[in-house]
Design an enzyme around this catalytic site. Structure first.
Site, PDB file in Angstrom:
ATOM      1  N   GLY A 188       0.840  -1.194   0.000  1.00 34.61           N
ATOM      2  CA  GLY A 188       0.000   0.000   0.000  1.00 34.61           C
ATOM      3  C   GLY A 188       0.870   1.237   0.000  1.00 34.61           C
ATOM      4  N   VAL A 192       0.207   4.726   5.089  1.00 36.82           N
ATOM      5  CA  VAL A 192      -0.421   3.596   5.789  1.00 36.82           C
ATOM      6  C   VAL A 192       0.660   2.600   6.222  1.00 36.82           C
ATOM      7  CG1 VAL A 192      -2.164   1.776   5.650  1.00 36.82           C
ATOM      8  CG2 VAL A 192      -2.577   3.946   4.511  1.00 36.82           C
ATOM      9  N   GLU A 210       5.510  -3.353   1.115  1.00 35.45           N
ATOM     10  CA  GLU A 210       5.674  -3.052  -0.315  1.00 35.45           C
ATOM     11  C   GLU A 210       4.975  -1.728  -0.548  1.00 35.45           C
ATOM     12  OE1 GLU A 210       7.422  -4.368  -2.532  1.00 35.45           O
ATOM     13  OE2 GLU A 210       7.807  -6.422  -1.908  1.00 35.45           O
TER      14      GLU A 210
HETATM   15  P1  NAD Z   1      -3.555   2.040   0.947  1.00 31.20           P
HETATM   16  O1  NAD Z   1      -2.286   2.059   1.719  1.00 31.20           O
HETATM   17  O2  NAD Z   1      -4.511   3.154   1.036  1.00 31.20           O
HETATM   18  O3  NAD Z   1      -4.393   0.720   1.289  1.00 31.20           O
HETATM   19  C1  NAD Z   1      -3.803  -0.551   1.365  1.00 31.20           C
HETATM   20  C2  NAD Z   1      -4.539  -1.376   2.386  1.00 31.20           C
HETATM   21  O4  NAD Z   1      -4.396  -0.765   3.671  1.00 31.20           O
HETATM   22  C3  NAD Z   1      -6.024  -1.533   2.123  1.00 31.20           C
HETATM   23  O5  NAD Z   1      -6.395  -2.880   2.345  1.00 31.20           O
HETATM   24  C4  NAD Z   1      -6.663  -0.610   3.142  1.00 31.20           C
HETATM   25  O6  NAD Z   1      -7.909  -1.059   3.585  1.00 31.20           O
HETATM   26  C5  NAD Z   1      -5.656  -0.613   4.275  1.00 31.20           C
HETATM   27  N1  NAD Z   1      -5.638   0.658   5.013  1.00 31.20           N
HETATM   28  C6  NAD Z   1      -5.881   1.887   4.508  1.00 31.20           C
HETATM   29  N2  NAD Z   1      -5.756   2.824   5.474  1.00 31.20           N
HETATM   30  C7  NAD Z   1      -5.450   2.160   6.604  1.00 31.20           C
HETATM   31  C8  NAD Z   1      -5.206   2.573   7.940  1.00 31.20           C
HETATM   32  N3  NAD Z   1      -5.268   3.858   8.295  1.00 31.20           N
HETATM   33  N4  NAD Z   1      -4.905   1.628   8.862  1.00 31.20           N
HETATM   34  C9  NAD Z   1      -4.825   0.340   8.510  1.00 31.20           C
HETATM   35  N5  NAD Z   1      -5.067  -0.115   7.253  1.00 31.20           N
HETATM   36  C10 NAD Z   1      -5.377   0.778   6.319  1.00 31.20           C
HETATM   37  O7  NAD Z   1      -3.032   1.799  -0.511  1.00 31.20           O
HETATM   38  P2  NAD Z   1      -3.859   1.834  -1.814  1.00 31.20           P
HETATM   39  O8  NAD Z   1      -4.299   3.232  -2.042  1.00 31.20           O
HETATM   40  O9  NAD Z   1      -4.868   0.733  -1.761  1.00 31.20           O
HETATM   41  O10 NAD Z   1      -2.744   1.433  -2.890  1.00 31.20           O
HETATM   42  C11 NAD Z   1      -1.954   2.352  -3.541  1.00 31.20           C
HETATM   43  C12 NAD Z   1      -0.561   2.392  -2.985  1.00 31.20           C
HETATM   44  O11 NAD Z   1       0.023   1.100  -2.942  1.00 31.20           O
HETATM   45  C13 NAD Z   1       0.376   3.197  -3.867  1.00 31.20           C
HETATM   46  O12 NAD Z   1       1.209   3.993  -3.067  1.00 31.20           O
HETATM   47  C14 NAD Z   1       1.194   2.136  -4.598  1.00 31.20           C
HETATM   48  O13 NAD Z   1       2.431   2.563  -5.076  1.00 31.20           O
HETATM   49  C15 NAD Z   1       1.317   1.109  -3.545  1.00 31.20           C
HETATM   50  N6  NAD Z   1       1.590  -0.185  -4.148  1.00 31.20           N
HETATM   51  C16 NAD Z   1       2.809  -0.763  -3.942  1.00 31.20           C
HETATM   52  C17 NAD Z   1       3.097  -1.974  -4.533  1.00 31.20           C
HETATM   53  C18 NAD Z   1       4.403  -2.667  -4.324  1.00 31.20           C
HETATM   54  O14 NAD Z   1       4.479  -3.846  -4.619  1.00 31.20           O
HETATM   55  N7  NAD Z   1       5.424  -2.015  -3.826  1.00 31.20           N
HETATM   56  C19 NAD Z   1       2.136  -2.593  -5.344  1.00 31.20           C
HETATM   57  C20 NAD Z   1       0.925  -1.956  -5.526  1.00 31.20           C
HETATM   58  C21 NAD Z   1       0.652  -0.760  -4.914  1.00 31.20           C
END
Ligand code: NAD
Length: 407
Positions: A188, A192, A210
């Site tokens: 994510g 977060v 990641e």
């Molecule tokens: P996000 O961090 O908003 O959400 C990821 C997960 O975390 C979700 O399941 C969500 O429900 C949970 N989450 C959200 N806020 C939270 C909180 N306050 N407390 C606990 N859990 C929480 O990410 P996103 O918007 O879903 O994804 C986009 C991001 O992910 C981008 O920054 C992207 O670059 C990154 N990403 C990284 C990879 C990698 O392999 N490095 C792959 C895909 C995406």
């Protein structure tokens, strides 16, 4: 409905009984996961279409087949991965044997994002099953159609004593993170990521994060511009730019800027037609909140290709921005949308300085026909992965490790 601690107790009991340890059990679960993908392919592809407007081809190639390859790799490698690894001894231990034994952690929590909601939930799952763990998955609530199929479908294929899916968003994630796990796999955004790491620290739980970032793409003057434009456009606009490894911005000299813009314009037309909104191959921004965020990044710089938006469809046209200043909003955060800013630099040295002033990116790209330029770029920058003369293709090489460095 069972509480999180009830689910954890159930999984922990199965783990302590050693249920997940035998190789045959792991293979059986991996095969069941493969059957889930095969037998629910149509539904999964439809969900990816509903959540992100992914075309069936894109859904299959960038999500389902990636998981299938991972399953095959795990099944074929399992016996060698599970073997004790002998290590040499010293004079004092001359007559003894020493070895490294591979042990599962226990109960693993997987928290995944919405941009590749199938593969970013199931590829970590393949690793966790292969390593003999029990798993709780928490897919993203934002890709809600896929979340539903994962939670309802996986329960019919995987052993429910050892594997569970929990649905929900921040509140549910927070409650889950209050529990003690033996390992956490989180994908994510970095903000977060810090919350997850803080929660893990309370229990001293090891974790893998990641995260995202801004991936630079340097195009040197001697590049094959047409080829570079096609490969940059493909990797940038795939999944409407919502790919963590996508080139986030281009660095090139003033000398080739016009030529590169012209080649990108032709490529975008070639890929998505005169009106990209009508193209079946262009994704949509996942939510209204993300649409607002990405659309606001169009302010600043000069739009030379695209720029059109339609809020009702969360559509943003593949867009090229020039005359972008370092202080523009589009250069302050990971774009995660179909916008490609071009920043001009005087040459390789300035490009490298520009990159090294920032956090180390998840990926970096360089285009040149001169291997010395490529090697200099590679030697003088640091990133999770690097690919020359192409975009994001490094992820398709299964034997390369994947991940970032620093933030
Ligand atoms: P996000 O961090 O908003 O959400 C990821 C997960 O975390 C979700 O399941 C969500 O429900 C949970 N989450 C959200 N806020 C939270 C909180 N306050 N407390 C606990 N859990 C929480 O990410 P996103 O918007 O879903 O994804 C986009 C991001 O992910 C981008 O920054 C992207 O670059 C990154 N990403 C990284 C990879 C990698 O392999 N490095 C792959 C895909 C995406």
């Amino acid at each position: 409905m069972a509480s999180y601690s009830d689910i954890l107790d159930r999984l922990r009991r199965s783990f302590s009984e050693g249920k997940t340890r035998p190789a045959q059990y792991r293979v059986a679960q991996l095969e069941a996961l493969g059957r889930f993908l095969d037998e629910n392919k149509t539904e999964l592809v439809q969900c990816l279409k509903k959540d992100l407007n992914k075309s069936p081809f894109e859904g299959e190639i960038t999500e389902l087949s990636m998981v299938k390859s991972e399953i095959n790799l795990a099944i074929n490698s399992l016996s060698s991965w599970m073997k004790d690894e002998p290590v040499s001894t010293n004079m004092a231990m001359y007559l003894d044997t020493a070895f490294i034994r591979k042990e599962p952690f226990g109960v693993v929590l997987i928290i995944s994002p919405w941009n590749y909601p199938v593969q970013l939930t199931l590829i970590p799952l393949v690793g966790a099953i292969a390593a003999g763990n029990c798993v709780i998955m928490k897919p993203s609530e934002i890709s809600q159609n896929t979340e539903k199929v994962l939670s309802e479908g996986l329960a019919r294929y995987l052993d429910q004593d050892c594997f569970a899916v929990v649905c929900g968003g921040v509140e549910e994630s927070t409650r889950l993170l209050a529990e003690k796990f033996d390992y956490i796999l989180f994908t994510g955004n970095p903000t977060v990521g810090k919350i997850v790491m803080t929660a893990a620290a309370k229990h001293l739980t090891p974790l893998t994060l990641e995260l995202g970032g801004k991936n630079p793409c340097y195009v040197y003057d001697d590049s094959d511009i047409k080829n570079a434009a096609r490969r940059i456009a493909w990797s940038r606009f795939l999944n409407a730019g919502q790919t963590c490894l996508a080139p986030d911005y281009v660095l090139c000299s003033d000398k080739i800027k016009e030529k590169l813009v012209a080649a990108l314009r032709t490529t975008i037309q070639d890929f998505y037609g005169e009106d990209p909104k009508q193209s079946p191959d262009l994704g949509r921004i996942v939510s209204d909140r993300h649409f607002q965020r990405v659309a606001s990044l169009l302010k600043g710089g000069k739009i030379v290709v695209g720029g059109q938006t339609d809020e009702s469809e969360r559509y943003i046209a593949p867009t090229i921005l020039i005359d972008v200043a370092e202080s523009d909003p589009v250069m302050q955060e990971e774009i995660f949308g179909p916008i490609l800013p071009i920043v001009t630099v005087s040459g390789l040295d300035e490009a490298i300085q520009f990159i090294n002033k920032r956090e180390k990116p998840l990926a970096a790209y360089a285009f040149s026909t001169n291997s010395q330029i490529i090697n200099q770029f590679l030697d003088r920058t640091s990133s999770g992965s690097f690919c020359a003369n192409d975009g994001i293709m490094q992820t398709t090489i299964m034997s390369l490790p994947f991940g970032g460095v620093g933030e």
